[in-house]
Write a protein that holds these residues in place. Structure first.
Motif, PDB file in Angstrom:
ATOM      1  N   LYS A 101    -111.760  42.742 -53.770  1.00 25.43           N
ATOM      2  CA  LYS A 101    -112.015  41.310 -53.655  1.00 25.43           C
ATOM      3  C   LYS A 101    -110.807  40.516 -54.128  1.00 25.43           C
ATOM      4  O   LYS A 101    -110.378  39.551 -53.484  1.00 25.43           O
ATOM      5  N   ALA A 102    -110.233  40.949 -55.269  1.00 26.31           N
ATOM      6  CA  ALA A 102    -109.040  40.280 -55.785  1.00 26.31           C
ATOM      7  C   ALA A 102    -107.870  40.436 -54.817  1.00 26.31           C
ATOM      8  O   ALA A 102    -107.103  39.496 -54.579  1.00 26.31           O
ATOM      9  N   SER A 103    -107.750  41.641 -54.259  1.00 29.61           N
ATOM     10  CA  SER A 103    -106.670  41.886 -53.301  1.00 29.61           C
ATOM     11  C   SER A 103    -106.854  41.017 -52.059  1.00 29.61           C
ATOM     12  O   SER A 103    -105.881  40.471 -51.523  1.00 29.61           O
TER      13      SER A 103
ATOM     14  N   GLU B 105    -104.582  33.994 -49.609  1.00 37.99           N
ATOM     15  CA  GLU B 105    -103.683  32.955 -50.104  1.00 37.99           C
ATOM     16  C   GLU B 105    -102.296  33.099 -49.478  1.00 37.99           C
ATOM     17  O   GLU B 105    -101.650  32.110 -49.108  1.00 37.99           O
TER      18      GLU B 105
ATOM     19  N   GLU C 121    -114.612  44.937 -56.648  1.00 39.06           N
ATOM     20  CA  GLU C 121    -113.985  43.852 -57.388  1.00 39.06           C
ATOM     21  C   GLU C 121    -112.475  43.879 -57.210  1.00 39.06           C
ATOM     22  O   GLU C 121    -111.827  42.843 -57.053  1.00 39.06           O
ATOM     23  N   ILE C 122    -111.918  45.101 -57.226  1.00 39.64           N
ATOM     24  CA  ILE C 122    -110.468  45.243 -57.025  1.00 39.64           C
ATOM     25  C   ILE C 122    -110.086  44.755 -55.629  1.00 39.64           C
ATOM     26  O   ILE C 122    -109.115  44.011 -55.450  1.00 39.64           O
TER      27      ILE C 122
ATOM     28  N   SER D 109     -98.036  44.073 -49.874  1.00 35.27           N
ATOM     29  CA  SER D 109     -97.552  43.180 -50.921  1.00 35.27           C
ATOM     30  C   SER D 109     -96.059  43.372 -51.154  1.00 35.27           C
ATOM     31  O   SER D 109     -95.305  42.417 -51.293  1.00 35.27           O
TER      32      SER D 109
ATOM     33  N   GLU E  69    -108.368  38.143 -51.855  1.00 32.69           N
ATOM     34  CA  GLU E  69    -108.069  36.737 -52.173  1.00 32.69           C
ATOM     35  C   GLU E  69    -106.567  36.491 -52.169  1.00 32.69           C
ATOM     36  O   GLU E  69    -106.098  35.451 -51.691  1.00 32.69           O
ATOM     37  N   ARG E  70    -105.819  37.464 -52.693  1.00 32.27           N
ATOM     38  CA  ARG E  70    -104.362  37.317 -52.699  1.00 32.27           C
ATOM     39  C   ARG E  70    -103.802  37.313 -51.283  1.00 32.27           C
ATOM     40  O   ARG E  70    -102.901  36.535 -50.952  1.00 32.27           O
TER      41      ARG E  70
END
Length: 262
Positions: free
Chosen positions: A135-137, A143, A132-133, A253, A139-140
């Protein structure tokens, strides 16, 4: 070889009960991990052997090279037996994940001194949470890739506009000076030269920005691909590499934020 001649207990420190790490030899012939014996002796006046209570004459006993080599050989021989789902130290099935050390462990690891007072959860829960972590990374990053592509397109358009504008201006200047060519040849040449120098400077700056953005796109693409590949790996292999993958995401990032502010 060491594993065929000795049992595992022959390579276990009497203090920590794990395989010796940098073993030292006391004058009484007993051996202990260097860190274990120093921990036992801490704040003690008499440096006694924890096994036979013989007083040691050396506060810093020498390394037992022979035992250290045997331990290293013993552990090396055990490693091929271990797969992604088997502990390389205890040869036990890995079923837990240490939340404090962020690494998969077996039940023997959990009960060892190394993981005293640590928190654990089942491997499947750790896999789900870390995916999940990631997955969020992911997506960022995706983007950010979209933004970078849009930015590159705008920069390329701006670079083209600069060139077109310079060409139009040059034509205009030439037209304006046609009637006065006889009197203003020097002035015309000076203005055209200044214009071209400015064009070169601006185009060079724009080229550098385009190259920087292209490199950023390449880095983002590679990072996204690596994360996507990591998401496909087996549970334990995934957990063994997820920490480094997350650190890489943080580094990318930070680099992206730095580029945006520059």
């Amino acid at each position: 070889m060491a594993s065929r001649s000795f049992a595992e207990e022959d390579f276990s420190c009497p203090v920590c009960c794990d395989i010796f790490i940098n073993p030292v030899l006391l004058s009484c012939s007993h051996s202990f991990c260097s860190s274990c014996i120093q921990r036992v002796w801490r704040n003690k006046t008499l440096k006694e052997c924890p096994v036979c209570r013989t007083t040691s004459s050396n506060d810093h006993p020498p390394v037992n090279l022979a035992l250290r080599n045997l331990c290293e050989s013993f552990q090396q021989e055990r490693k091929p037996k271990s797969g992604p789902g088997v502990c390389s130290v205890h040869n036990e099935t890995i079923k837990l994940f240490c939340l404090d050390d962020q690494q998969p462990v077996c039940v023997v690891c959990r009960d060892s001194r190394k993981h005293t007072n640590h928190r654990f959860c089942p491997v499947d829960e750790a896999v789900a949470d870390n995916k999940e972590i990631l997955k969020a990374s992911l997506e960022r990053l995706q983007e950010e890739l979209r933004r970078s592509v849009n930015r590159e397109q705008k920069l390329c358009k701006t670079a083209g506009d600069i060139k077109v504008h310079a060409q139009d201006t040059e034509t205009q200047i030439k037209d304006e000076f046609k009637e006065l060519r006889q009197f203003l040849d020097d002035e015309e040449a000076a203005r055209i030269t200044a214009l071209r120098e400015e064009e070169e400077k601006r185009s060079q700056r724009m080229k550098e920005k385009i190259e920087e953005t292209s490199k950023q796109i390449s880095s983002l693409t590679i990072t996204i691909r690596d994360i996507e590949e990591q998401m496909k790996t087996e549970d334990v292999s995934f957990l063994q590499n997820v920490k480094a993958t997350l650190q890489r995401f943080v580094f990318v990032s930070v680099l992206l934020n730095s580029n945006h502010h520059s």
